[in-house]
Design a protein around this motif. Structure first.
Motif, short mmCIF file in Angstrom:
data_model
loop_
_atom_site.label_atom_id
_atom_site.label_comp_id
_atom_site.label_asym_id
_atom_site.label_seq_id
_atom_site.Cartn_x
_atom_site.Cartn_y
_atom_site.Cartn_z
N THR B 496 -4.14 2.36 10.46
CA THR B 496 -5.45 2.43 9.36
C THR B 496 -6.40 1.47 9.64
O THR B 496 -7.75 1.65 9.80
CB THR B 496 -5.10 2.25 8.15
OG1 THR B 496 -4.65 1.33 7.62
CG2 THR B 496 -4.40 3.50 7.76
N GLU B 503 -12.34 7.48 5.05
CA GLU B 503 -12.98 8.74 4.37
C GLU B 503 -13.39 9.76 5.44
O GLU B 503 -13.29 11.02 5.05
CB GLU B 503 -13.98 8.47 3.58
CG GLU B 503 -13.80 7.80 2.02
CD GLU B 503 -14.77 7.61 1.29
OE1 GLU B 503 -16.13 8.24 1.76
OE2 GLU B 503 -14.87 6.56 0.38
N ASP B 504 -13.50 9.59 6.71
CA ASP B 504 -13.99 10.36 7.61
C ASP B 504 -12.98 11.04 8.36
O ASP B 504 -13.22 11.73 9.43
CB ASP B 504 -15.17 9.76 8.56
CG ASP B 504 -16.56 9.51 7.64
OD1 ASP B 504 -16.85 10.15 6.70
OD2 ASP B 504 -17.10 8.49 8.31
N HIS B 506 -10.73 13.02 7.47
CA HIS B 506 -10.27 14.32 6.92
C HIS B 506 -8.69 14.35 6.55
O HIS B 506 -8.26 15.63 6.24
CB HIS B 506 -10.63 15.36 7.90
CG HIS B 506 -12.03 15.49 8.39
ND1 HIS B 506 -12.97 15.46 7.43
CD2 HIS B 506 -12.76 15.05 9.55
CE1 HIS B 506 -14.38 15.49 8.00
NE2 HIS B 506 -14.20 15.26 9.30
N THR B 508 -4.89 11.64 6.00
CA THR B 508 -4.02 10.54 5.80
C THR B 508 -3.53 10.23 7.27
O THR B 508 -2.75 11.25 7.81
CB THR B 508 -2.86 10.63 4.95
OG1 THR B 508 -3.82 11.24 3.43
CG2 THR B 508 -2.32 9.33 4.78
N LEU B 509 -3.58 9.13 7.77
CA LEU B 509 -2.62 8.69 8.86
C LEU B 509 -1.24 8.78 8.27
O LEU B 509 -0.84 8.05 7.68
CB LEU B 509 -3.20 7.24 9.42
CG LEU B 509 -2.45 7.12 10.65
CD1 LEU B 509 -3.09 8.00 11.96
CD2 LEU B 509 -2.80 5.76 11.18
N LEU B 510 -0.34 9.50 9.10
CA LEU B 510 0.83 9.69 8.72
C LEU B 510 1.95 8.91 9.46
O LEU B 510 3.17 8.55 9.14
CB LEU B 510 1.52 11.04 8.59
CG LEU B 510 0.55 12.12 7.69
CD1 LEU B 510 1.10 13.59 7.78
CD2 LEU B 510 0.64 11.56 6.32
N SER B 511 1.57 8.96 10.76
CA SER B 511 2.52 8.20 11.70
C SER B 511 1.63 7.96 12.83
O SER B 511 0.17 8.12 12.70
CB SER B 511 3.44 9.13 12.31
OG SER B 511 4.39 8.51 13.04
N ILE B 518 -6.31 17.04 4.92
CA ILE B 518 -6.27 17.50 3.61
C ILE B 518 -6.88 19.16 3.57
O ILE B 518 -7.33 19.76 4.29
CB ILE B 518 -7.62 16.66 2.89
CG1 ILE B 518 -7.37 15.26 2.99
CG2 ILE B 518 -7.75 17.37 1.21
CD1 ILE B 518 -8.64 14.43 2.37
N ILE B 682 -3.70 16.39 -0.55
CA ILE B 682 -4.08 15.13 0.38
C ILE B 682 -2.44 14.72 1.05
O ILE B 682 -1.80 13.97 0.04
CB ILE B 682 -4.56 14.09 -0.49
CG1 ILE B 682 -5.90 14.59 -1.34
CG2 ILE B 682 -5.13 12.81 0.47
CD1 ILE B 682 -6.46 13.52 -2.10
N CYS B 684 0.68 12.73 2.28
CA CYS B 684 1.22 11.47 2.33
C CYS B 684 2.09 11.25 3.36
O CYS B 684 2.95 12.32 3.55
CB CYS B 684 1.53 10.83 0.97
SG CYS B 684 2.55 11.79 0.22
N GLN B 685 2.89 9.92 3.50
CA GLN B 685 3.63 9.68 4.65
C GLN B 685 5.21 10.43 4.39
O GLN B 685 5.82 10.91 5.14
CB GLN B 685 3.94 8.26 4.87
CG GLN B 685 2.82 7.64 5.69
CD GLN B 685 2.89 5.99 6.17
OE1 GLN B 685 2.08 5.46 5.70
NE2 GLN B 685 3.94 5.69 6.59
#
Lengths: 731, 731
Positions: B496, B503-504, B506, B508-511, B518, B682, B684-685
């Motif tokens: 990240t 916010e841009d 769209h 969450t960085l999961l891996s 989202i 949204i 999440c990991q």
């Protein structure tokens, strides 16, 4: 006329004499021999169950005797800094206090004797094997009409702190307060006369102690209670037989009647028929034996252990569990194991039911004051009765006892107050099948097994079932179930077609002459989250509609997650909004996952209700902690009870709402999350004579707390691991 | 350069040839011999699971073979007017159609072949033992680029109705549509070149058929689909390895590529490591064997019976249950027994999942169109794969098969599509203890056992678990669980801290290189409530704050229940409001309880989410049935699918929202209640690589339907009735 009058008076006094004799025999005295008091269910005078009910019905069904289990707590010793006071310690407190000058005075009552938890940093540092931290008791006492707060050092045998005089409300009632309050009206001739005039045998009288709330000057400087009564003739469910409109105002300290309001003489007492819910009094031909036996079975036993009486270890979880007279269940130091590192990671330092607020929606004379705060007024834990094995909790449940102090400081045991069990109801932890589209033959599913911590408080008529449910995926579900019996109002009506305007009934006609009055329930939880350490932040992750620019996309709109870190308390006064939704995260801003997300937990609201009372309405001032569904405060050991430490007759000057108004900084601090579950309850006939359980819950759920799904590697069920069972009858 | 280029082209064409050969061998053809097709899991060509995955990992754990159970449905006959078409009937439909002039043309596909349910009044009149009502099939076919709707009379062997040409959208895809769509891009050299240029072996390619939605002229008059692909090298979880930015637009009728959009060449394909979720490929030392075996046991067997294959009888409930290609599970004629009269009373004529709406929140080229309607586009029932015994459903579950028709009309069996089981997770049906205050020794509690009807649809990556849970107290809980695998987006970022504005993103960085985008889920239920008969009214029981008059009461406010009977549809377009709450009742205005309350059921919302997209956004127009959480319409046999009968590429002209705008009278009429469950997601990991189940539910709950608590007389559990179990290993 004269002779008839004399006869009446004679009968009346005779009746009073009989009743007084009956009650005096059972009057709760402070016990003298502690060693005999170790099980509330059998020994302690106030909690002895002398079944006063003289059922006139023929009992047709025999109930099997309830299994009881008596643990001897006499030799219990504390092992963990948060372990509750033991019987030996409570006796020591009693003995230290008895030599303190304050208690040389004749009349005193201990309203609370409990562990004064050591400072949080000390507890955080403490490890198993370390020397136990100094043990202290926190005592709240009433002595000659004044409230005193004391700290008793069990090591030195000294009272180290002693404060008095600066309190607004009063401490939570003792059980003795409540019991004697229900008997006190009988000393009043006017009261007895009214009862007899209403056609009730004094031997059939059951009275309830009802907290008065605070409505102005009349309640000032006197510890007051209202008492209302019911007829238990012909039913154990006397709650359905109100003597409507009769309210006795008592002084709790002097036990004297202050005022009797008697306005419902024209209202009949509802009939007893069909009100008793006990299995033993049901007619055999009416019993619905509709299901084959079903049970959660664990042939190798449950998977949890309880070390040193309070440290629960299950799957990837570990936490400290204790009963509490006021909160009921307290969960502390909850940690979950990281599947990658094997480390036990902090999730929650302390969580418990901080306060309840139960306003009834009838502003008339006998009802307006019914705006209960069940923890601060009655003791949510004090009202948690022994759970019924196999029915309140499934077969392999472990039962934990509460050890509390009576008003004179004598310890007693509340058996089976909490149960701990593993639950599997057929739910799925995770799953995926591949469809024929991709041509892979994959069917992977994992059963969801959880660990439940349960207690059930019977605050007079109502039963609150509080479950803390721990999941292997890191989620904690906090669920409140409402059952028990409605608080109902007598009415002359026996059919709705007689009622000019049903909206003015303040409830629903449930049966002939019985109105179930509309009311709300709010249950506020204290959740001291410590996500990988104490310094955390609260983030409102707002889900916002974004419009696209012309030509940017065939779409006109989409949703964006906008993170707002709360700087101060007012940023975290949250009213839930369906059309302006957010996720609510507690994160550790100093700790990030491998790809850089801050580790956190979110609070996930379930179905809930908000208090709609006017903010200036006296009960809503006292229950102002329900003005928002979520609050966040900085940690403060003195801010644990959302309605104030002294909630009884409080004026709302010491609630979560007033603390939060100070708007203290909460970013990257040790913070406490507060969540309120709400229910509006418009009664319906199905709630008569006892209510099927209604539940609501909220979750604390890991959000980027783990690097990935923490239960990826749990195995599926296979036939060979499951038990082989026979019906008991066939064995 | 020249030589190298030639070599490349050669390798490319060789690869294509190999791949084409591979796929051609497995291409789905219509079967020829029906009798061999009775179990999808083994025989039907399109649903044969040829595991294309060539895992390069060493499988360390051996999974036991999945128990399979084959029922022979060849001789099934219908017994109830609502029973689905049997294999014999489907074959008859096929044979009738084959002699119909329309199907003499070469190319046709049947998109839906299902029972045309008889008129409701006839079904209501029908009783067991009566002659079966005339059997008719409703068929939706595509012939030479046009949609036809036919009714086939199975008695006369005639096509009695035949309509065409008046439809906006297209019928739901056939499985054959989806399967062939995933293969079609391989016939395009540009596509194959791109794949190879991205470094992907064509043999590792997995492609998904993605409905296009409707965004304007470009989508008009052509049945289109978009195809996006993934690499399954090294993992069964190819969803985590997107070939980002590559989108193939196909014509579904011609199977030809219309356009290729290739914009993500700089985006790496995320790694396979740690993405596979299958038990068999986990390393042994990583498996978390943390729990002892646990099982729901019923030594005398389950308490339900299923008569004539579809009529479920359990405790006080009785209902008709059938699988449906579009809806998944259909519950009909649900009735509950009145404990007082013994009568089976009508509750719901028909209930099912009418539509889903799943908009993703990324407006960019490769994502904006992802706004799925999983029932109307994909067939929610068609995607319900076989459930995994002991993991998807507990031990004593009964499994029901689906019988559907392939695109050429050939019947096939979807084994174990639905399970039926009794659940007991330790919950309490009702309880009450008496506290020492009243001195009664009462502990009464009853365990809560429920009956669950479950299916799990795997719509490509996502898994939806739909439970209909029946309680003995008359409550029906409808619960949707989300599990399965996220739809993720490739990204160059692996932390990240590289992202200028999260916010841009769209999502969450999961891996590393993986964004969880989202999205929302809306699941809309059709609930044709018939409370003691068909003519019902919808009542909004509004909970309103009332201020007291000065001097009226020490209280300033209270709540009042104000009943508003909905006259027309617009009165029943309900958005839930926390601060202006209501109960929502469906009542029978002609039937009252003994004390005069109208009998009814209420819909009780649980946690939910509302769609926030702009009402003029094309996907929201099509998903306009999510504009309210509750709607009520007058019964109309043609209004069952909330997004329209032809939802595929529909423009939103035939949705629940447009029907409701007609504002028809709904008071004291046969009415249908619609409820939408919503989720904002949204990611999440913890959702990586497969999501722990997230659930939400709503209830249909009796409200003055019974005279009193209908489970008052169920007996408590006693030890002697419970099973005696051994661990299987010790037997």
């Amino acid at each position: 006329m004269e002779a008839r009058y004399l006869l009446r008076v004679l009968i009346f006094f005779l009746s009073v004499a009989v009743v007084l004799f009956f009650f005096v025999v059972h009057l709760p005295y402070a016990p003298t021999n502690t060693s005999e008091l170790l099980d509330c269910a059998t020994n302690s005078p106030w909690c002895t169950s002398k079944n006063r009910l003289q059922s006139k019905q023929t009992n047709i069904l025999k109930e099997p005797p309830k299994p009881t289990r008596h643990r001897n707590h006499k030799s219990d010793t504390p092992h963990h800094p948060l372990d509750p006071l033991t019987i030996q310690e409570l006796n020591k407190v009693r003995s230290i206090l008895s030599s303190h000058e304050l208690f040389q005075l004749s009349a005193y009552a201990l309203h609370s004797v409990e562990l004064e938890e050591p400072e949080k940093p000390l507890v955080l540092k403490w490890k198993k094997g370390d020397r136990l931290l100094p043990r202290r008791a926190s005592v709240i006492a009433r002595v000659n009409g004044r409230t005193h707060v004391l700290t008793v050092d069990l090591g030195t045998g000294q009272v180290t702190v002693h404060e008095t005089g600066l309190h607004y409300g009063y401490p939570m009632m003792t059980i003795e307060d409540m019991t004697t309050a229900t008997l006190a009206p009988l000393a009043n001739a006017d009261f007895n006369r009214t009862i007899i005039q209403r056609g009730i045998d004094l031997a059939d009288l059951a009275c309830l102690p009802i907290s008065t709330g605070w409505y102005g000057k009349a309640e000032e400087n006197r510890r007051l209670i209202k008492v209302q009564c019911y007829s238990m003739e012909g039913t154990a469910n006397f709650y359905m037989r109100p003597i409507e409109g009769l309210t006795v105002l008592l002084d709790l300290d002097t036990k004297r009647v202050v005022e009797i309001s008697d306005k419902g003489r024209d209202i009949p007492i509802p009939k007893a028929a069909n009100t008793d819910y006990r299995y033993s009094v049901q007619e055999f031909n009416q019993v619905m034996n509709i299901l084959n036996p079903i049970s959660i079975e664990q042939p190798k036993g449950p998977s949890f252990t309880i070390e040193d009486q309070h440290l629960v270890k299950w799957a990837n979880w570990e936490f400290h569990l204790k009963p509490d007279a006021r909160a009921g269940v307290v969960i502390s130091r909850a940690k979950v194991r990281d599947p990658d590192t094997g480390e036990q990671r902090d999730v929650m330092y302390k969580g418990f039911t901080s306060e309840l607020f139960v306003p009834y929606m009838d502003p008339t004379d006998a009802w307006y004051f019914k705006t209960y705060m069940d923890a601060g007024e009655y003791g949510f834990g004090l009202q948690a009765m022994a759970l019924d094995p196999l029915n309140d909790c499934p077969r392999n449940a472990y039962y934990m006892d509460g050890v509390f102090a009576a008003a004179d400081g004598t310890p007693y045991v509340r058996s089976n107050m909490i149960c701990v069990f593993e639950s599997y109801g057929g739910d799925i932890g995770w799953r995926h099948s591949e469809s024929p589209i991709t041509g892979m033959d994959i069917r992977e599913a994992r059963p969801k097994v959880t660990l439940v911590i349960r207690m059930a408080a019977s605050v007079a008529n109502y039963d609150y079932i509080v479950d803390w449910e721990f999941q292997t995926d890191g989620l904690i579900r906090i669920k409140v179930g409402l059952s028990g019996i409605l608080m109902v109002k007598g009415t002359p009506y026996d059919n709705t077609d007689q009622i000019p305007n049903q909206e003015d009934l303040h409830g629903t006609l449930l049966s002939e002459n019985v109105i179930g009055v509309i009311h709300d329930h709010y249950v506020t939880f204290y959740l001291d989250m410590d996500i990988d350490g104490s310094d955390n932040s609260f983030v409102d992750v707002n889900i916002k509609r974004q419009l696209t620019s012309p030509g940017e996309s065939p779409r006109r709109s989409y949703l964006k997650a906008v993170r707002n870190v709360a700087k101060t308390e007012k940023d975290a006064q949250i009213k839930l909004k369906l059309y302006d939704p957010s996720e609510f995260h507690v994160i550790n801003p100093s700790k990030k996952t491998r790809v850089g997300n801050p580790v956190g937990y979110k609070v996930v609201p379930g179905g809930t209700a908000a208090s709609l009372l006017d903010h200036e309405d006296p009960p809503q001032k006292r229950g102002a902690f329900t003005n928002n569904q979520i609050w966040v405060t900085p940690y403060n050991q003195n801010e644990q009870w959302a309605g104030g430490l002294f909630a009884y007759q409080s004026q709302g000057e010491d609630t979560l709402a007033t603390w939060s108004e100070r708007d203290r900084p909460i970013e990257n601090k040790d913070i406490v999350l507060w969540y309120t579950l709400g229910f509006h309850h418009i009664p319906c006939q199905e709630d008569f004579p006892i209510m099927p359980t209604v539940s609501s819950s909220f979750d604390l759920k890991p959000v980027n707390f783990f690097e990935s799904n923490p239960i990826l590697r749990i195995p599926p069920n296979v036939e060979k691991d499951l038990p082989v069972c026979k019906s008991a009858a066939s064995v």
